[in-house]
Write a protein that holds these residues in place. Structure first.
Motif, PDB file in Angstrom:
ATOM      1  N   THR A   5      38.774  40.976 -38.692  1.00  0.00           N
ATOM      2  CA  THR A   5      38.270  40.070 -39.731  1.00  0.00           C
ATOM      3  C   THR A   5      37.992  40.828 -41.019  1.00  0.00           C
ATOM      4  OG1 THR A   5      37.274  38.675 -38.023  1.00  0.00           O
ATOM      5  CG2 THR A   5      36.509  38.360 -40.283  1.00  0.00           C
ATOM      6  N   ALA A   6      37.431  42.024 -40.907  1.00  0.00           N
ATOM      7  CA  ALA A   6      37.158  42.836 -42.097  1.00  0.00           C
ATOM      8  C   ALA A   6      38.449  43.192 -42.824  1.00  0.00           C
ATOM      9  CB  ALA A   6      36.400  44.105 -41.699  1.00  0.00           C
ATOM     10  N   LEU A   7      39.484  43.534 -42.074  1.00  0.00           N
ATOM     11  CA  LEU A   7      40.766  43.877 -42.688  1.00  0.00           C
ATOM     12  C   LEU A   7      41.444  42.644 -43.279  1.00  0.00           C
ATOM     13  CD1 LEU A   7      42.089  46.459 -40.074  1.00  0.00           C
ATOM     14  CD2 LEU A   7      41.067  46.910 -42.307  1.00  0.00           C
ATOM     15  N   LEU A   8      41.235  41.487 -42.672  1.00  0.00           N
ATOM     16  CA  LEU A   8      41.745  40.237 -43.245  1.00  0.00           C
ATOM     17  C   LEU A   8      41.113  39.996 -44.613  1.00  0.00           C
ATOM     18  CD1 LEU A   8      43.100  37.392 -43.114  1.00  0.00           C
ATOM     19  CD2 LEU A   8      41.016  36.612 -41.954  1.00  0.00           C
ATOM     20  N   LEU A   9      39.803  40.190 -44.698  1.00  0.00           N
ATOM     21  CA  LEU A   9      39.103  39.950 -45.963  1.00  0.00           C
ATOM     22  C   LEU A   9      39.507  40.948 -47.037  1.00  0.00           C
ATOM     23  CD1 LEU A   9      35.512  39.146 -44.651  1.00  0.00           C
ATOM     24  CD2 LEU A   9      37.242  37.546 -45.488  1.00  0.00           C
ATOM     25  N   ALA A  10      40.035  42.096 -46.625  1.00  0.00           N
ATOM     26  CA  ALA A  10      40.438  43.122 -47.592  1.00  0.00           C
ATOM     27  C   ALA A  10      41.783  42.807 -48.239  1.00  0.00           C
ATOM     28  CB  ALA A  10      40.503  44.492 -46.908  1.00  0.00           C
ATOM     29  N   LEU A  11      42.516  41.812 -47.699  1.00  0.00           N
ATOM     30  CA  LEU A  11      43.800  41.443 -48.293  1.00  0.00           C
ATOM     31  C   LEU A  11      43.572  40.792 -49.645  1.00  0.00           C
ATOM     32  CD1 LEU A  11      45.689  39.882 -45.240  1.00  0.00           C
ATOM     33  CD2 LEU A  11      45.962  42.175 -46.179  1.00  0.00           C
ATOM     34  N   ASP A  12      44.515  40.972 -50.547  1.00  0.00           N
ATOM     35  CA  ASP A  12      44.430  40.335 -51.868  1.00  0.00           C
ATOM     36  C   ASP A  12      44.722  38.841 -51.753  1.00  0.00           C
ATOM     37  OD1 ASP A  12      43.876  42.735 -53.076  1.00  0.00           O
ATOM     38  OD2 ASP A  12      46.004  43.209 -53.378  1.00  0.00           O
TER      39      ASP A  12
ATOM     40  N   THR B 258      34.648  35.011 -27.167  1.00  0.00           N
ATOM     41  CA  THR B 258      35.261  33.747 -26.772  1.00  0.00           C
ATOM     42  C   THR B 258      36.088  33.170 -27.924  1.00  0.00           C
ATOM     43  OG1 THR B 258      33.430  32.348 -27.522  1.00  0.00           O
ATOM     44  CG2 THR B 258      33.276  33.271 -25.291  1.00  0.00           C
ATOM     45  N   ARG B 259      36.886  32.189 -27.583  1.00  0.00           N
ATOM     46  CA  ARG B 259      37.721  31.541 -28.596  1.00  0.00           C
ATOM     47  C   ARG B 259      36.845  30.839 -29.645  1.00  0.00           C
ATOM     48  NH1 ARG B 259      42.986  30.240 -27.474  1.00  0.00           N
ATOM     49  NH2 ARG B 259      42.727  28.072 -28.149  1.00  0.00           N
ATOM     50  N   ALA B 260      35.763  30.207 -29.209  1.00  0.00           N
ATOM     51  CA  ALA B 260      34.860  29.541 -30.154  1.00  0.00           C
ATOM     52  C   ALA B 260      34.162  30.564 -31.047  1.00  0.00           C
ATOM     53  CB  ALA B 260      33.828  28.713 -29.394  1.00  0.00           C
ATOM     54  N   GLU B 261      33.754  31.683 -30.474  1.00  0.00           N
ATOM     55  CA  GLU B 261      33.074  32.711 -31.266  1.00  0.00           C
ATOM     56  C   GLU B 261      33.999  33.276 -32.348  1.00  0.00           C
ATOM     57  OE1 GLU B 261      29.913  34.456 -27.918  1.00  0.00           O
ATOM     58  OE2 GLU B 261      31.933  35.312 -28.115  1.00  0.00           O
ATOM     59  N   PHE B 262      35.260  33.475 -32.009  1.00  0.00           N
ATOM     60  CA  PHE B 262      36.170  34.029 -33.010  1.00  0.00           C
ATOM     61  C   PHE B 262      36.494  32.987 -34.079  1.00  0.00           C
ATOM     62  CE2 PHE B 262      40.375  35.518 -34.579  1.00  0.00           C
ATOM     63  CZ  PHE B 262      39.910  36.701 -35.143  1.00  0.00           C
ATOM     64  N   ALA B 263      36.632  31.729 -33.683  1.00  0.00           N
ATOM     65  CA  ALA B 263      36.857  30.670 -34.675  1.00  0.00           C
ATOM     66  C   ALA B 263      35.683  30.604 -35.640  1.00  0.00           C
ATOM     67  CB  ALA B 263      37.055  29.325 -33.976  1.00  0.00           C
ATOM     68  N   ALA B 264      34.468  30.694 -35.112  1.00  0.00           N
ATOM     69  CA  ALA B 264      33.271  30.661 -35.960  1.00  0.00           C
ATOM     70  C   ALA B 264      33.222  31.873 -36.884  1.00  0.00           C
ATOM     71  CB  ALA B 264      32.019  30.612 -35.088  1.00  0.00           C
ATOM     72  N   LEU B 265      33.664  33.020 -36.386  1.00  0.00           N
ATOM     73  CA  LEU B 265      33.686  34.238 -37.199  1.00  0.00           C
ATOM     74  C   LEU B 265      34.608  34.063 -38.407  1.00  0.00           C
ATOM     75  CD1 LEU B 265      33.015  37.238 -37.627  1.00  0.00           C
ATOM     76  CD2 LEU B 265      34.824  37.799 -35.994  1.00  0.00           C
ATOM     77  N   LEU B 266      35.795  33.511 -38.181  1.00  0.00           N
ATOM     78  CA  LEU B 266      36.736  33.298 -39.282  1.00  0.00           C
ATOM     79  C   LEU B 266      36.213  32.256 -40.270  1.00  0.00           C
ATOM     80  CD1 LEU B 266      40.258  33.340 -37.585  1.00  0.00           C
ATOM     81  CD2 LEU B 266      39.163  35.133 -38.918  1.00  0.00           C
ATOM     82  N   VAL B 267      35.593  31.216 -39.763  1.00  0.00           N
ATOM     83  CA  VAL B 267      35.056  30.169 -40.638  1.00  0.00           C
ATOM     84  C   VAL B 267      33.973  30.739 -41.545  1.00  0.00           C
ATOM     85  CG1 VAL B 267      33.668  28.056 -40.659  1.00  0.00           C
ATOM     86  CG2 VAL B 267      35.672  28.232 -39.163  1.00  0.00           C
TER      87      VAL B 267
ATOM     88  N   ALA C  11      33.639  33.892 -42.393  1.00  0.00           N
ATOM     89  CA  ALA C  11      34.260  34.880 -43.282  1.00  0.00           C
ATOM     90  C   ALA C  11      34.962  34.214 -44.454  1.00  0.00           C
ATOM     91  CB  ALA C  11      35.246  35.740 -42.493  1.00  0.00           C
ATOM     92  N   LEU C  12      35.618  33.075 -44.201  1.00  0.00           N
ATOM     93  CA  LEU C  12      36.403  32.403 -45.232  1.00  0.00           C
ATOM     94  C   LEU C  12      35.621  31.314 -45.958  1.00  0.00           C
ATOM     95  CD1 LEU C  12      39.728  32.087 -43.192  1.00  0.00           C
ATOM     96  CD2 LEU C  12      39.218  33.730 -45.005  1.00  0.00           C
TER      97      LEU C  12
ATOM     98  N   ALA D 213      31.182  50.983 -39.123  1.00  0.00           N
ATOM     99  CA  ALA D 213      31.280  50.585 -40.532  1.00  0.00           C
ATOM    100  C   ALA D 213      31.678  49.114 -40.656  1.00  0.00           C
ATOM    101  CB  ALA D 213      32.291  51.472 -41.259  1.00  0.00           C
ATOM    102  N   TYR D 214      32.629  48.665 -39.825  1.00  0.00           N
ATOM    103  CA  TYR D 214      33.068  47.268 -39.885  1.00  0.00           C
ATOM    104  C   TYR D 214      31.934  46.325 -39.479  1.00  0.00           C
ATOM    105  CZ  TYR D 214      37.758  49.345 -39.939  1.00  0.00           C
ATOM    106  OH  TYR D 214      38.872  50.074 -40.257  1.00  0.00           O
ATOM    107  N   ILE D 215      31.229  46.698 -38.409  1.00  0.00           N
ATOM    108  CA  ILE D 215      30.147  45.837 -37.900  1.00  0.00           C
ATOM    109  C   ILE D 215      29.028  45.724 -38.924  1.00  0.00           C
ATOM    110  CG2 ILE D 215      28.343  45.659 -36.141  1.00  0.00           C
ATOM    111  CD1 ILE D 215      30.362  47.000 -34.190  1.00  0.00           C
ATOM    112  N   GLU D 216      28.591  46.855 -39.477  1.00  0.00           N
ATOM    113  CA  GLU D 216      27.479  46.830 -40.434  1.00  0.00           C
ATOM    114  C   GLU D 216      27.869  46.112 -41.719  1.00  0.00           C
ATOM    115  OE1 GLU D 216      25.836  50.703 -41.023  1.00  0.00           O
ATOM    116  OE2 GLU D 216      25.144  50.884 -38.951  1.00  0.00           O
ATOM    117  N   GLU D 217      29.128  46.243 -42.148  1.00  0.00           N
ATOM    118  CA  GLU D 217      29.565  45.567 -43.377  1.00  0.00           C
ATOM    119  C   GLU D 217      29.566  44.062 -43.204  1.00  0.00           C
ATOM    120  OE1 GLU D 217      33.545  45.210 -46.211  1.00  0.00           O
ATOM    121  OE2 GLU D 217      33.178  47.062 -45.095  1.00  0.00           O
ATOM    122  N   LEU D 218      30.149  43.568 -42.110  1.00  0.00           N
ATOM    123  CA  LEU D 218      30.196  42.124 -41.914  1.00  0.00           C
ATOM    124  C   LEU D 218      28.835  41.548 -41.558  1.00  0.00           C
ATOM    125  CD1 LEU D 218      33.226  42.562 -42.186  1.00  0.00           C
ATOM    126  CD2 LEU D 218      33.567  40.946 -40.305  1.00  0.00           C
ATOM    127  N   ALA D 219      27.994  42.349 -40.897  1.00  0.00           N
ATOM    128  CA  ALA D 219      26.632  41.893 -40.617  1.00  0.00           C
ATOM    129  C   ALA D 219      25.835  41.796 -41.916  1.00  0.00           C
ATOM    130  CB  ALA D 219      25.948  42.854 -39.652  1.00  0.00           C
TER     131      ALA D 219
END
Length: 751
Positions: free
Chosen positions: A744-751, A609-618, A620-621, A583-589
């Motif tokens: 990342t999905a749970l981060l985005l769910a924060l108010d 990798t560290r770069a991949e996770f940084a890119a994921l957050l960028v 997402a936000l 569910a998390y993968i399909e939602e963010l995809a």
């Protein structure tokens, strides 16, 4: 409390019966009941001499009409006289239980005549019970239980509870039994059919009864009796919430929220007499639910004065609650709920209504008078926020309150509004007053921004608009990209009416957009996304979140244009139903935040990798960076991740290690928590854990690096990370792609 256990215990304690034994006496004598044309009821019967007798009468609609206790005379006779509280006709069931008896007496009477309304209730002739002692020997200092008045039942119940709470002696088991019975009278009234006009007074009675019960529970000699009293109080609290949400008028809403807050303030006393950990968790959970209900009511209350008073009661009540070490997570969540209630009051202060006066226009102009109103509202919001912030800090609640002006555009002359024109200098004046957010509500859509987010030229008014488009407003490539789904054009422009010029520069900070969308059959809420469409059909997935309860999707953007809202279905063969993170993968995809290593393969269990996770957050936000900014020596412009790492660094999500970023190294779980925590603090209302140690109770907590401890605690606090089945965090292990997506999905769910 433990509901089944408490119920069985209540059956024993509240009826005054012991468990049946071979020597238990059978209930004696006949039982007779009669009613006259005015609803006056007489019940007579015989029992053992000098026995405590309990009567319960159930109305035809199943509600409890009357409950009382008395003592039979030397010859075993007893009688109860009372007046029916309503005009319900039909068969009433009468049940009498005798102390020490293995069975009960039962009869019924039929009421067929509507009772006359009499101004003065008939006084009760019910005998006053002299409660037995906890031990076989009488205690000289023991007082007699206060005698309840039979009419009307609710006032009689309150009178009994008040007198017992005010008494200066310990409460016996029998007195506690009667206290619960009297509270049940109010509970039954509260859970029955209640007229809207009667809700405020009934909720006040319920709050008063909880206050009395909290004192009675504290004076109870028998811990079991105190437990049953507490359980009854929780049932009252739950019933109050159900009744409170039916309030409609402003006075009704204010009274409902005030009574519910008063009830919450009594919970501390029940916690003091409760030792069982599971029972205590139940008390806190019910209190948490009640605070959320109060917050829902506060959203509808217009008076800031009432709102401040209600929240003050909540804060005071929470401050009196004493928690054990194992309850700190629940207590902190309860503190966050209370802070949310305070934030609701502050938000209410900043609400204004803007009527679109002019004809032949779809843009509402903020007049000079409205501008002054908005500036005054900003001052008022700041004042209320400061007052409540002080109260929160005094209650050791560290959440920070923000201020917001919310402009609700009201249509007039049958023309639907599409935009708002703000006078030159207004956003700057609001920023100078410390305002955090400006919200423009236009129909079912809205724009939320920081006052300095969009820069208009000096002396120029700023116009913001949201306009639904038809297929004729779209290019052929745009029509293909829209796939028949709703499209909106969102614009920012500067200049006077008729001579506006579009603002095309990227915004200084992201702007929040809310748009309506009706979920179609078969669509999943997690796959609904906002997509930017260029004139040539080029698209950019903006992501966002869809709330089925409101029928709205919310997303953030740093530029305006045309956007379509639709489902974006993305699936991977190796992340299907068999994988825990599907569910998390399909939602963010679906929102364009994550990508597979190919169109059909995601590799969920591969390290990231560290770069991949940084890119994921960028992604997402929705962060952007100055492309010429210097980053790290091991991150060069020719690297695929250069812009993403630069954006993450500029946003403060990454700091590097010894001046380097090590982009191709696999990221550790603790380092991922650090980046997540920084993002949560910067882009949500998340607050650091007051005591990180509470959340770092993993068996391998000692392996968490010093720099990561507080970050891991924050992530645990908000449910973003958790341990393994063995209750380990494994901070030095490499995180997988699936774990990164979930966090990342749970981060985005924060108010």
């Amino acid at each position: 409390m433990k509901r089944i256990t408490a119920f069985l215990l209540a059956c024993i304690l509240l009826t005054g019966l012991a468990m049946p034994a071979a020597s238990a006496a059978a209930a004696a004598g006949p039982l007779a009941a009669s009613v006259n044309g005015q609803g006056q009821v007489a019940v007579k019967g015989t029992a053992g001499a000098g026995r405590q007798v309990t009567i319960r009468i159930t109305a035809p609609d199943g509600r409890l009409e009357y409950i009382h206790q008395g003592t039979s005379g030397p010859d075993g006779s007893f009688s109860f006289d009372f007046k029916l509280s309503g005009s319900i006709t039909g068969e009433y069931q009468v049940e009498v239980g005798e102390e020490g008896a293995a069975s009960k007496l039962e009869t019924e009477f039929v009421y067929n005549i509507t009772p006359e309304v009499t101004p003065t209730p008939t006084p009760t002739s019910t005998p006053t019970p002299a409660p037995p002692e906890e031990t076989s020997a009488p205690t000289p200092t023991q007082t007699t239980a206060p005698a309840p008045i039979s009419t009307p039942p609710v006032q009689a119940a309150l009178q009994y509870l008040k007198e017992l709470a005010d008494s200066q002696t310990p409460v016996t088991r029998q007195q506690a039994n009667e206290a619960v019975r009297q509270a049940e009278v109010i509970l039954v009234k509260l859970t029955g059919e209640v007229k809207e006009a009667d809700i405020p007074s009934l909720l006040k009675h319920a709050a008063d009864s909880m206050r009395f019960l909290s004192v009675i529970a504290g004076k109870a000699k028998n811990p079991a009796a105190a437990a049953v009293i507490t359980d009854t109080a929780l049932q009252l609290l739950a019933a109050m919430q159900t009744a409170a949400i039916t309030a409609a008028s402003q006075p009704g809403l204010q009274a409902a929220a005030s009574s519910l807050a008063q009830a919450v303030s009594t919970v501390a006393a029940f916690l003091k007499v409760t030792a069982d950990a599971q029972d205590r968790r139940l008390i806190i959970a019910e209190t948490d639910a009640a605070v959320q209900t109060v917050t829902a009511l506060l959203r509808q209350i217009q008076s800031s004065e009432h709102g401040v008073g209600i929240v003050s009661v909540l804060i005071s009540g929470l401050g009196e609650m004493v928690f054990s070490g194992t309850e700190e997570r629940q207590s902190e969540q309860l503190a966050n709920r209370t802070a949310a209630a305070a934030q609701t009051v502050v938000n209410n202060v900043g609400k204004v209504t803007l009527v679109m006066e002019a004809r032949n226009t779809t843009v509402a102009n903020v007049s000079q008078a409205m501008e002054e109103t908005m500036l005054n509202k900003a001052d008022s919001a700041a004042r209320v926020a400061a007052e409540l912030q002080t109260k929160l800090l005094a209650g050791k609640i560290l959440s920070k309150l923000t201020t917001q002006i919310s402009v609700h555009v009201q249509n007039k002359n049958g023309t639907a509004a599409e935009g708002v024109r703000l006078p030159a200098g207004l956003t700057g004046a609001l920023e100078a007053k410390g305002l955090h957010r400006l919200e423009l509500v236009i129909g079912q859509a809205s724009i939320t921004l920081a006052p300095d987010a969009i820069a208009a030229a000096a002396g120029q008014p700023l116009t913001l608009s949201i306009r639904p488009l038809g297929s004729g407003d779209l290019t052929v490539p745009q029509q293909a990209a829209a796939q028949g789904q709703p499209v909106y054009e969102i614009q920012a422009s500067q200049g006077a009416a008729g001579s506006e010029a579009a603002i095309t520069d990227r915004f200084r900070s992201p702007v929040g957009i809310t748009l309506p969308y009706a979920l179609e059959q078969g669509e999943k809420a997690g796959r609904i996304t906002a997509i930017y469409m260029g004139d040539s059909g080029e698209t950019e997935n903006m992501g966002g979140s869809y709330d089925p309860s409101t029928g709205q999707v919310v997303f953030r953007t740093a530029h305006f244009s045309k956007y379509v809202i639709r489902e974006n279905k993305v699936q991977f063969g190796d992340a299907g139903e068999e994988h825990w993170a599907q569910a998390y993968i399909e939602e963010l995809a679906a929102k364009g935040i994550v990508r597979g290593i190919s169109d059909s393969v995601f590799a969920p269990d591969a390290p990231v990798t560290r770069a991949e996770f940084a890119a994921l957050l960028v992604r997402a936000l929705k962060l952007a960076a100055n492309e010429t900014a210097a980053v790290f020596p091991d991150v060069q412009p020719e690297n695929w991740h250069y812009r993403e790492v630069a954006a993450a660094h500029e946003a403060g999500l990454i700091l590097g290690d010894g001046g380097r970023f090590h982009p191709d190294e696999f990221i550790k779980r603790e380092d991922m928590a650090v980046m997540i925590a920084r993002a949560a603090l910067a882009y949500s209302d998340a607050q650091e854990a007051a005591d990180p140690a509470i959340y770092l109770d993993f068996s391998d907590a000692g392996s968490i690096s010093g720099y990561a401890g507080e970050a891991v605690a924050l992530a645990v606090k908000y449910g973003i990370v958790n341990g393994t089945e063995a209750h380990r965090f494994e901070p030095q292990n490499h995180a997988t792609r699936a774990e990164a997506v979930k966090m990342t999905a749970l981060l985005l769910a924060l108010d």
